[in-house]
Write an enzyme that holds these catalytic residues in place. Sequence first.
Site, mmCIF file in Angstrom:
data_model
loop_
_atom_site.group_PDB
_atom_site.id
_atom_site.type_symbol
_atom_site.label_atom_id
_atom_site.label_comp_id
_atom_site.label_asym_id
_atom_site.label_seq_id
_atom_site.Cartn_x
_atom_site.Cartn_y
_atom_site.Cartn_z
ATOM 1 N N ASN A 82 35.393 31.533 47.267
ATOM 2 C CA ASN A 82 34.146 32.275 47.160
ATOM 3 C C ASN A 82 33.276 31.651 46.080
ATOM 4 O OD1 ASN A 82 34.998 34.147 49.121
ATOM 5 N ND2 ASN A 82 36.109 35.333 47.584
ATOM 6 N N GLN A 89 32.176 36.102 44.831
ATOM 7 C CA GLN A 89 33.054 35.646 43.742
ATOM 8 C C GLN A 89 33.051 36.653 42.598
ATOM 9 O OE1 GLN A 89 32.013 31.809 42.068
ATOM 10 N NE2 GLN A 89 33.954 31.627 40.989
ATOM 11 N N HIS A 95 38.884 28.954 42.234
ATOM 12 C CA HIS A 95 40.192 29.269 42.804
ATOM 13 C C HIS A 95 40.133 29.226 44.312
ATOM 14 C CE1 HIS A 95 37.949 33.006 42.066
ATOM 15 N NE2 HIS A 95 38.520 33.514 43.149
HETATM 16 P P1 AMP Z 1 37.111 36.187 43.917
HETATM 17 O O1 AMP Z 1 36.485 37.478 44.392
HETATM 18 O O2 AMP Z 1 37.045 35.091 44.941
HETATM 19 O O3 AMP Z 1 36.571 35.790 42.576
HETATM 20 O O4 AMP Z 1 38.650 36.490 43.778
HETATM 21 C C1 AMP Z 1 39.242 36.945 42.599
HETATM 22 C C2 AMP Z 1 40.619 37.394 42.977
HETATM 23 O O5 AMP Z 1 41.375 37.514 41.794
HETATM 24 C C3 AMP Z 1 40.667 38.776 43.673
HETATM 25 O O6 AMP Z 1 41.274 38.642 44.954
HETATM 26 C C4 AMP Z 1 41.510 39.624 42.717
HETATM 27 O O7 AMP Z 1 42.348 40.528 43.392
HETATM 28 C C5 AMP Z 1 42.289 38.564 41.967
HETATM 29 N N1 AMP Z 1 42.743 38.950 40.639
HETATM 30 C C6 AMP Z 1 42.016 39.498 39.640
HETATM 31 N N2 AMP Z 1 42.776 39.687 38.545
HETATM 32 C C7 AMP Z 1 44.016 39.229 38.859
HETATM 33 C C8 AMP Z 1 45.256 39.151 38.140
HETATM 34 N N3 AMP Z 1 45.376 39.566 36.865
HETATM 35 N N4 AMP Z 1 46.326 38.625 38.778
HETATM 36 C C9 AMP Z 1 46.231 38.212 40.051
HETATM 37 N N5 AMP Z 1 45.090 38.247 40.776
HETATM 38 C C10 AMP Z 1 43.998 38.762 40.194
#
Ligand code: AMP
Length: 110
Positions: A82, A89, A95
């Site tokens: 994203n 995002q 990521h």
């Molecule tokens: P995005 O929306 O592409 O920025 O994705 C961020 C992702 O990070 C989401 O799917 C969240 O569920 C995940 N996320 C946020 N905090 C954590 C954490 N502490 N451990 C694992 N995943 C996380």
Amino acid sequence: MTIFEKIVAGEIPCKKVLENDSFLAFYDINPKAPVHILAIPKICVKDFHLASPTLLGELCAFTQEVAKHVGLDKSGYRVITNIGDDGGQEVPHLHFHILGGGKLAFPTLA
Ligand code: AMP
């Protein structure tokens, strides 16, 4: 410091899948598929658009390794990254989402 930098630094725990000197993969805390893993570079680059082709190439190779490690290479999987507001995002640290473990619907508009 982003939440992912804190994970890399060991300040926040994660359920680790695979790691090398430059990249880390761990399970997403809020999974959107039966298997949902995040693959990140340890250095913080904000997003795909700002990442160098070299870094992206290495992250792709690491993502392939992760998928193989958990057996998704056999069943198939999806890789999503994203970018920015419209891309949805939430964490400003590059990521790749690695999604699999079942047939996935194809997302469109929120
Ligand atoms: P995005 O929306 O592409 O920025 O994705 C961020 C992702 O990070 C989401 O799917 C969240 O569920 C995940 N996320 C946020 N905090 C954590 C954490 N502490 N451990 C694992 N995943 C996380």
